[in-house]
Design an enzyme around this catalytic site. Sequence first.
Site, PDB file in Angstrom:
ATOM      1  N   PRO A  46       1.126  -1.359  -0.126  1.00 30.60           N
ATOM      2  CA  PRO A  46      -0.026  -0.088   0.075  1.00 30.60           C
ATOM      3  C   PRO A  46       0.698   1.414   0.057  1.00 30.60           C
ATOM      4  CG  PRO A  46      -0.103  -1.211   2.037  1.00 30.60           C
ATOM      5  CD  PRO A  46       0.700  -1.900   1.461  1.00 30.60           C
ATOM      6  N   GLU A  47       1.987   1.261   0.536  1.00 27.88           N
ATOM      7  CA  GLU A  47       3.037   2.447   0.459  1.00 27.88           C
ATOM      8  C   GLU A  47       4.334   1.773   0.212  1.00 27.88           C
ATOM      9  OE1 GLU A  47       1.728   4.000   4.090  1.00 27.88           O
ATOM     10  OE2 GLU A  47       2.923   2.654   5.491  1.00 27.88           O
ATOM     11  N   ASP A 200      55.425   9.425  -7.747  1.00 30.95           N
ATOM     12  CA  ASP A 200      55.670  10.721  -7.331  1.00 30.95           C
ATOM     13  C   ASP A 200      56.046  10.850  -6.265  1.00 30.95           C
ATOM     14  OD1 ASP A 200      55.410  11.764 -10.123  1.00 30.95           O
ATOM     15  OD2 ASP A 200      53.533  12.528  -9.785  1.00 30.95           O
ATOM     16  N   LYS A 222      63.951  10.849  -9.594  1.00 35.27           N
ATOM     17  CA  LYS A 222      65.249  10.481  -9.794  1.00 35.27           C
ATOM     18  C   LYS A 222      65.475   9.546 -11.113  1.00 35.27           C
ATOM     19  CE  LYS A 222      66.009   9.732  -4.803  1.00 35.27           C
ATOM     20  NZ  LYS A 222      66.502   9.117  -3.766  1.00 35.27           N
TER      21      LYS A 222
END
Length: 411
Positions: A46-47, A200, A222
């Site tokens: 119903p809902e 990095d 490097k």
Amino acid sequence: MAEHPAYPVGLRLTGRRVVVLGGGQVAQRRLPALIAAGADIHLVSPEATPSVEAMADAGEITWTRRPYQEGDLEDTWYALIATSDHEANAGASAEAERHRVWCVRSDNADAATAWTPATGHSEGVTVAVLTTDARGRDPRHTAAIRDAVVEGLRDGTLVAPHYRTRTPGVALVGGGPGDPDLITVRGRRLLAEADVVIADRLGPRDLLAELPPHVEVIDAAKIPYGRYMAQEAINNALIEHARQGKSVVRLKGGDPFVFGRGMEEAQALAEAGIACTVVPGISSSVSVPGAAGIPVTHRGVAHEFTVVSGHVAPDDERSLVDWRALGRLRGTLVVLMGVDKIGAIARTLMDNGKAADTPVALVQEGTTAAQRRVDATLETVAETVRTQDVRPPAVIVIGEVVNVGPGNLNR
């Protein structure tokens, strides 16, 4: 007599009628997977919760707005019973038994003919967990096992060595702002599968310690430059290792495409015919202010935020930033790589309309154990950086949002 364990099976529900009784939280959690399976879903209730109602509005399910009635399970392959009416649940369960419909009961697992396993997904694998004793009906227990297995698959720790899914090529992985827990799940998994990692300086360094001994870790800072510029040398290192059939991860801080030169590397790989995968990362431009309790936007305070690079001064001819326009903006300004240029940046912003008392926050080593926040104003920030010895990497936030947090949250 000992109870027999459940028999695990995968249901192929595409185009087949599935009935869900009840539109509450249980249905809300279960419906997405049924929709993804392609089932012909009929909700009887119903809902419903707003989320379930939205599924009906979108045409993903058919919703009959009434309580269960005898006959609702005819021609049904699978049923999920999840209403708050125990009498209706029992009636539907009995109907399912008569029609030989596999039926899940949210209110009484012992009365069900099927149990819903705790499920998770990782790169084409579905993990479904059911335990073989009474704890199998405890969702917390099965969910904990599922989470452990899925996390192991995602980060590579549960993949047997000779089944390791290594794919030659390069992955540009955004490692996030520094905290190793803030890398994406996919990024962590690709690291676990890598033969070579080119990292990095600002990447999440703690992750490198977790790599197996056979993985070659190369510090991008490097790499011998020879006759190449630094970026060209990195591009060539990526290409060289990938051409050897290795799985290469280029681990970057933040996001590869936010001041990370990620597109330059992707273009070089494309020109060399090398397969490239881009894995976005959490950018420090948003995450570091957040970790220091500063929202870059806030209702009634800032409806915009702008992220700029401060690695060259405003009066430098190489700058592509329209500093005059930034001085007129009312929102938040986030400056990356700008610690050593902040004096010139502050003067330029004030010369172009920013108030001298505009709040400024500098967040050094954000999201790491060494995180430090220093506050100032545009007028005082240059001197504050000098006297407080603020050093890169630091994210600079300029605007009224600096003062929004309750008691300078996380400071």
